[in-house]
Motif scaffolding. Structure first.
Motif: not given
Length: 696
Positions: A416-441
């Motif tokens: 937020e301080a540096s106006s950075v947006v995160l675009f995150t990608y979970a690679l693979g069918n079994e990849a977890s989205t829990e962490v990458i979702q919150r980082l992006a949101c």
């Protein structure tokens, strides 16, 4: 493709037109076709029962383009005049130039172009046959350095206005072509009768009189793109007919389309190689403003096999979207962190090549830790001071790592301080989205899930275009210098984004594609570069290319959260994961059926249960008035008010405070009004907070 019967019909009609031409006065070595000759070619498909000539929904004079060299277009819609006849203020240069229909078989010395207005007519037109020279020659007498009325900056405006006319016509005709859905374009393959090798064009056969369309997508998925390409071709051919005066100088008019990666181009070429325009620098230049980008890639042991291959392909695909206005670097991590360059590198040909070469040698091995690579990426962006509009991190992983609430909060605050947006990608069918979702949101970005087959990899990696174009109000052009993929020729293009402004799409832009024109169509780069005022040309190009930094400026608080969530919903087909349980779009683009938000359903169900319980409790002492149950819904009783928690709740520790979703990639960040969805039940709803979806 036309049937055999229709081809025979066109040939005999053209023979008849040639016969009629013999009875008309002949003008020079490339005479204009007579009105009777052109009517013979147009009558089958374009002349209505009243004898009027029809172009799309417009009525043209029956002698349009016939008999003599005139400014046939000067008072006609849609390019040169409005429907009422008033001249457009930014109309293309060819609106004031003379031209006529000609027979290409007798016009060896003049550039002739096939009509895109009336493609089934087999009509050709020419400006050169009427003595018209291209605009640069008229303004500057070819290589001269001075003009009494024009400056070199006018060339920038000339090319941009041509590009805007392509964009504006596609956008204005979108409803009509979407409803019709039946369009026909020349394919990317052509024989020696239509495409021929030419001096200056390398080994690729070309047809300078026509356009082409190519796509790797399924036919049913690309109908809209083909129709947009057909509309664009009507402008391509006009611009080429007037401005392309040197058949040995390569130059292109072209458009790429977002939904399927389809591509349209003048001139037509015998070139059907696999090609996705969304991963070309000219496309990215129009779709996004100058940006700083750090790619962060997980190379731990769990990424072995197909996942590391997906990551390599993803890095290379993103590198191909970057332009000379962008800066980027690559970080790989497992137990440790490896940084390709601690300084952001200019993404010219050398910069992109180095980034892709680094991706090629990535190998999967070791453990996983997210904290250090994300901290390093933020360090790099925090130290960047190059005037870029946007800062972004593209984070790719299979999601198998621990990340505490304190870690999330640290990334959120620094982003937020540096106006950075995160675009995150979970690679693979079994990849977890829990962490990458919150980082992006947490950073107002977008999280994606990419399957093992990688079918959605291209669309997922290019979806950041959708994010940046959705929130911008910029409608200008951006310029890009690039190397043509077929001939290795250096080209300089003005490009602009094409948007869908229909109905519910009017509040946020929906990217349809990008249209471009090379300045090489008007004048060679070697001629420009030898002029004493070339620096003035570059200065103007740089000035217009750096515009459009602001994002989502018309949204604040909950309206901003809703707008960002709408963008994520639009990207669902590309693997995007939403942040809240509420659908921000109120209509389905496919069916137009109203979608009821989940929170509304929950409120209705809870209300009915409570009301039902009250009914049975009160039934013992007093009957409930039947009129209440029979009362029809009104505006006042059918819309549930926002739920506000007034009861005292324990205050969450600072480390567990939910993210505010405040900033949007541009400072200063607006203050968020509401609170986002609960993650893993760890956040605590506080007194006076508006309850977000998922917290009831």
């Amino acid at each position: 493709m036309p049937s055999r019967q229709s081809e025979i019909c066109v040939r005999w009609t053209r023979v008849l037109a040639a016969a009629l031409l013999l009875c008309e006065p002949v003008r020079g070595s490339c005479p204009c076709l007579s009105a009777s000759a052109t009517r013979a070619l147009l009558s089958e498909h374009y002349v209505d029962d009243d004898g009027d000539l029809k172009y799309e929904r417009y009525t043209y004079p029956i002698d349009y383009g016939a008999d003599s060299c005139k400014t046939h277009d000067t008072a006609l819609p849609p390019y040169c005049a409005k429907s009422g006849g008033d001249a457009r203020s930014n109309r293309p240069e060819w609106c004031s130039d003379v031209w006529c229909w000609v027979d290409p078989d007798v016009c060896d010395s003049a550039v002739v172009t096939r009509s895109a207005y009336f493609p089934k007519s087999d009509l050709y037109f020419s400006y050169q046959a009427c003595g018209a020279a291209n605009t640069f020659s008229n303004w500057f007498h070819d290589a001269g350095n001075a003009s009494s009325t024009r400056t070199i900056e006018d060339v920038v405006e000339l090319v941009e206005n041509y590009v805007f006319s392509i964009r504006d016509h596609i956008e204005s005709e979108l409803t009509a072509i979407a409803d019709d859905g039946s369009c026909s374009m020349n394919s990317c393959d052509c024989d020696e009768d239509t495409c021929k090798t030419r001096k200056g064009w390398g080994d690729e056969p070309v047809d300078l009189s026509a356009t082409m369309f190519k796509t790797d997508a399924d036919e049913n998925k690309t109908k809209l793109s083909e129709c947009m390409a057909s509309v664009a071709s009507s402008v391509f051919n006009r611009v080429a007919g007037l401005e392309y005066a040197d058949a040995t100088r390569p130059g292109f008019l072209y458009a790429g389309f977002q939904s399927d990666g389809a591509y349209a181009q003048w001139p037509r070429m015998d070139w059907c190689d696999s090609f996705d325009p969304r991963f070309r620098p000219w496309y990215a230049a129009a779709a996004t403003a100058p940006k700083n980008l750090v790619l962060v890639v997980d190379t731990s042991g769990s990424m072995a096999g197909n996942r590391i291959e997906l990551a390599q392909s993803a890095v290379k695909a993103v590198a191909d979207t970057l332009t000379w206005k962008d800066r980027a670097t690559l970080i790989t991590f497992n137990d440790g962190v490896s940084v390709y360059s601690e300084e952001l590198l200019v993404m010219d040909d050398e910069g992109r090549g180095g980034l892709k070469a680094e991706a090629t040698v990535m190998r999967a091995d070791g453990g996983t830790a997210f904290q250090e690579p994300l901290s390093t990426a933020l360090d790099i962006l925090e130290s960047a001071d190059n005037g870029a509009c946007h800062n972004a991190i593209l984070f790719m992983t299979d999601g198998q790592a621990t990340f505490s609430n304190a870690d999330f909060e640290d990334v959120r605050e620094r982003a937020e301080a540096s106006s950075v947006v995160l675009f995150t990608y979970a690679l693979g069918n079994e990849a977890s989205t829990e962490v990458i979702q919150r980082l992006a949101c947490d950073s107002n970005g977008v999280a994606h899930k990419v399957g093992d087959d990688g079918d959605n990899l291209a669309s997922a990696m290019s979806s950041y275009y959708t994010y940046y174009t959705a929130g911008t109000e910029y409608r200008g052009a951006r310029w890009i210098k690039y190397t043509d993929v077929t001939m290795g020729e250096e080209l300089f293009a003005a490009c602009t984004a094409i948007y869908d402004g229909r109905g519910s799409n009017s509040d946020l832009n929906v990217l349809l594609g990008v249209a471009c024109m090379d300045v090489n169509m008007v004048v060679g780069l070697d001629t420009l570069q030898t002029r004493s005022d070339y620096d003035d040309f570059l200065g103007r190009v740089n000035e217009v290319s750096e515009g459009g930094c602001d994002l989502f400026t018309s949204f604040e608080g909950e309206a901003l959260n809703t707008a960002l969530e709408k963008v994520r919903w639009r990207l669902e087909d590309d693997g995007a994961v939403t942040c809240n349980a509420t659908r921000a779009d109120n209509t389905s683009s496919a069916s137009g059926v109203l979608l009821i938000p989940i929170w509304a359903i929950v409120i209705i169900v809870v209300s009915l249960v409570c009301a039902g319980g009250a009914f049975f409790l009160n039934r013992r002492t007093k009957p409930y008035p039947r009129i209440f149950w029979n009362r029809p819904p009104t505006a006042s009783n059918s819309q549930a008010p926002p739920i506000v928690v007034h009861s005292h709740r324990p205050t969450a520790p600072a480390a567990l405070a939910p993210p505010a979703y405040a900033h949007i990639g541009m400072a200063p960040a607006p203050v968020a009004v509401g609170r986002p969805v609960v993650y893993n039940g760890s956040d605590v709803v506080q007194s006076g907070d508006v309850v977000s979806p998922g917290t009831q």
